[in-house]
Design an enzyme around this catalytic site. Structure first.
Site, PDB file in Angstrom:
ATOM      1  N   THR A  53      25.126 -55.241  30.461  1.00 44.33           N
ATOM      2  CA  THR A  53      25.467 -56.147  31.473  1.00 44.33           C
ATOM      3  C   THR A  53      24.626 -57.341  31.185  1.00 44.33           C
ATOM      4  OG1 THR A  53      23.921 -55.309  33.014  1.00 44.33           O
ATOM      5  CG2 THR A  53      25.869 -54.642  33.398  1.00 44.33           C
ATOM      6  N   SER A 105      24.280 -43.771  30.039  1.00 41.40           N
ATOM      7  CA  SER A 105      25.404 -44.679  29.680  1.00 41.40           C
ATOM      8  C   SER A 105      25.390 -44.678  28.399  1.00 41.40           C
ATOM      9  CB  SER A 105      24.875 -46.155  30.308  1.00 41.40           C
ATOM     10  OG  SER A 105      23.728 -46.585  29.536  1.00 41.40           O
ATOM     11  N   SER A 140     -12.208 -54.490  32.972  1.00 40.88           N
ATOM     12  CA  SER A 140     -13.200 -53.523  33.667  1.00 40.88           C
ATOM     13  C   SER A 140     -12.868 -51.985  33.470  1.00 40.88           C
ATOM     14  CB  SER A 140     -13.153 -53.676  35.304  1.00 40.88           C
ATOM     15  OG  SER A 140     -12.261 -53.143  35.662  1.00 40.88           O
ATOM     16  N   GLU A 173      10.591 -48.575  40.688  1.00 44.84           N
ATOM     17  CA  GLU A 173      11.261 -46.959  40.955  1.00 44.84           C
ATOM     18  C   GLU A 173      10.299 -46.071  41.309  1.00 44.84           C
ATOM     19  OE1 GLU A 173      14.382 -47.527  37.212  1.00 44.84           O
ATOM     20  OE2 GLU A 173      12.646 -46.872  36.625  1.00 44.84           O
ATOM     21  N   GLN A 190       7.749 -49.827  37.947  1.00 46.96           N
ATOM     22  CA  GLN A 190       6.982 -49.976  39.265  1.00 46.96           C
ATOM     23  C   GLN A 190       7.802 -49.932  40.287  1.00 46.96           C
ATOM     24  OE1 GLN A 190       4.550 -53.435  39.511  1.00 46.96           O
ATOM     25  NE2 GLN A 190       4.200 -53.355  41.686  1.00 46.96           N
ATOM     26  N   ASP A 217      14.978 -46.996  27.941  1.00 49.19           N
ATOM     27  CA  ASP A 217      15.668 -45.862  27.396  1.00 49.19           C
ATOM     28  C   ASP A 217      14.898 -45.365  25.987  1.00 49.19           C
ATOM     29  OD1 ASP A 217      17.523 -46.442  29.655  1.00 49.19           O
ATOM     30  OD2 ASP A 217      18.534 -48.046  28.180  1.00 49.19           O
ATOM     31  N   THR A 263       9.919 -41.225  34.267  1.00 51.25           N
ATOM     32  CA  THR A 263       9.292 -42.322  33.509  1.00 51.25           C
ATOM     33  C   THR A 263      10.020 -43.307  34.142  1.00 51.25           C
ATOM     34  OG1 THR A 263      11.588 -42.052  31.872  1.00 51.25           O
ATOM     35  CG2 THR A 263       9.522 -41.212  30.873  1.00 51.25           C
TER      36      THR A 263
END
Length: 391
Positions: A49, A14, A196, A151, A149, A262, A146
């Protein structure tokens, strides 16, 4: 094979006139690191947006095809690296996929970073649903993906609720989809679980940028209750049947940012198998480590800048960056500003002024991009041991 031009990137995503997302977040940082960047804009918007009011247009599949035709006719398609991001519709994405397939068939050595921009947790899809199967078909073309979660879950079909399901999703992407590398940008995990895993803390080149004392809008790695969450980035690579995964723990800055993914994807592309890079880490872990340091430093500097402004009635008066107000921990919310100016609470100019303060400072902080630093420290996971601490 075609003769590739080393250091030339084709970035397809974009474009906004004002702000730093998509190609605007990727192009300048890549150029700062010495890459020539050829840009194909999948949309042309006034702003992103998040401003609320956005105007502009999407690039049609026919227009995209014409752009590629012009490049091909003139012999200008010789990019050694490709980056793709936001493409709003399936037909347009199909055009992009076909062109990348042709390029990869001509030279399989092309490095292709696919950022499958589709949505986010809590937000859901912000592209049409028919984009999802096209992305799944494109996975075999990519060198690196890349995703966030949301996606990863869409692409793998696996709901990530634990380290075990994360491990399964990564295995699926590597084996079923023939993906060499996955840079999983972030997933929230409980502090107890992250502890942990014994992941390293941020480097001093980052913590030295923090105010003293540590402000309340900053959550350091490992600070808080055991059930509180820490963002963790995973860099996973598979060669033959061996999967190697590195994990990186990230602090939390309580602020609103756009274009972070991006910038991250662009920096991963920039540092992956860069002949100027020297590291003992595997190629993906090295690229992610360098990308994370750049992104986290710019996020912090952007937040400090936004806090160094005094916002009243929709106007902003600069304060010195190194003297943020002690009692101004966050920028006033829309509700608070509505109370100040109840006569016109929906004035887009008011919100735009606030949003502009939060745009990533990629130009002002270009020295951080160019210098690069040692990278963000991470740790190679022993999956057999790690899964014993699954949630």
């Amino acid at each position: 094979m075609t003769t590739l031009e080393p250091g030339r990137v084709l970035s397809i995503q974009s474009h906004v006139v004002s702000g730093y997302v998509g190609n605007r977040a990727a192009t300048f940082p890549l150029q700062t690191l010495g890459y020539d960047v050829d840009v194909v804009n999948t949309v042309q918007f006034s702003n992103h947006t998040g401003y609320g009011h956005t105007n502009g247009h999407k690039t049609t599949p026919e227009q995209l095809s014409a752009i590629f035709d012009g490049l091909i006719t003139n012999g200008l398609v010789a990019h050694s690296r490709i980056l793709t991001g936001y493409v709003p519709g399936a037909e347009a994405l199909q055009v992009v996929a076909e062109q990348i397939k042709i390029m990869k068939e001509a030279d399989p050595e092309i490095i292709y970073v696919l950022d499958p921009v589709m949505g986010d947790m809590g937000t859901g899809l912000y592209v049409s649903e028919d984009v999802v199967p096209v992305y799944r078909e494109m996975l075999h073309l990519a060198t690196i993906i890349t995703p966030n979660q949301f996606e990863v879950e869409l692409l793998s079909g696996i709901n990530i609720t634990s380290l075990d399901t994360l491990h399964t999703a990564l295995q699926q992407l590597h084996t079923v989809n023939s993906l060499p590398h996955v840079a999983f940008s972030s997933i929230p995990l409980p502090i107890a679980l992250v502890s942990s895993m014994n992941l390293p803390c941020p480097p001093s080149s980052y913590t030295n940028l923090l105010p003293n004392p540590i402000p309340p809008w900053y959550d350091a790695v490992g600070d808080g209750e055991p059930e509180d969450e820490v963002l963790v980035c995973f860099a996973s690579s598979q060669e033959e049947e061996h999967m190697e995964t590195w994990a990186f723990a990230l602090p939390t800055i309580r602020g609103y940012f756009s274009g972070v993914g991006d910038l991250f994807s662009a920096m991963v592309l920039a540092h992956f198998e860069n002949p100027d890079s020297h590291s003992d880490l595997p190629p993906l872990a090295h690229a992610v480590s360098k990308a994370l340091l750049t992104v986290q430093q710019i996020l912090l500097r952007t937040h400090l800048y936004s806090l160094a402004q005094t916002t009243t009635s929709g106007t902003a008066t600069p304060r010195p960056l190194h003297h943020p107000s002690n009692d101004q921990h966050v920028i006033p919310s829309d509700a608070e500003l509505d109370a100040i100016n109840p006569s016109n609470p929906k004035d887009p100019k008011r919100k735009a002024k606030r949003m502009r303060l939060r745009e990533l400072r990629v130009v002002q902080e270009r020295a951080l991009i160019a210098e690069g630093g040692q990278g963000w420290p991470g740790r190679k996971l022993d999956w057999s041991a790690t899964l014993n601490h699954g949630i």
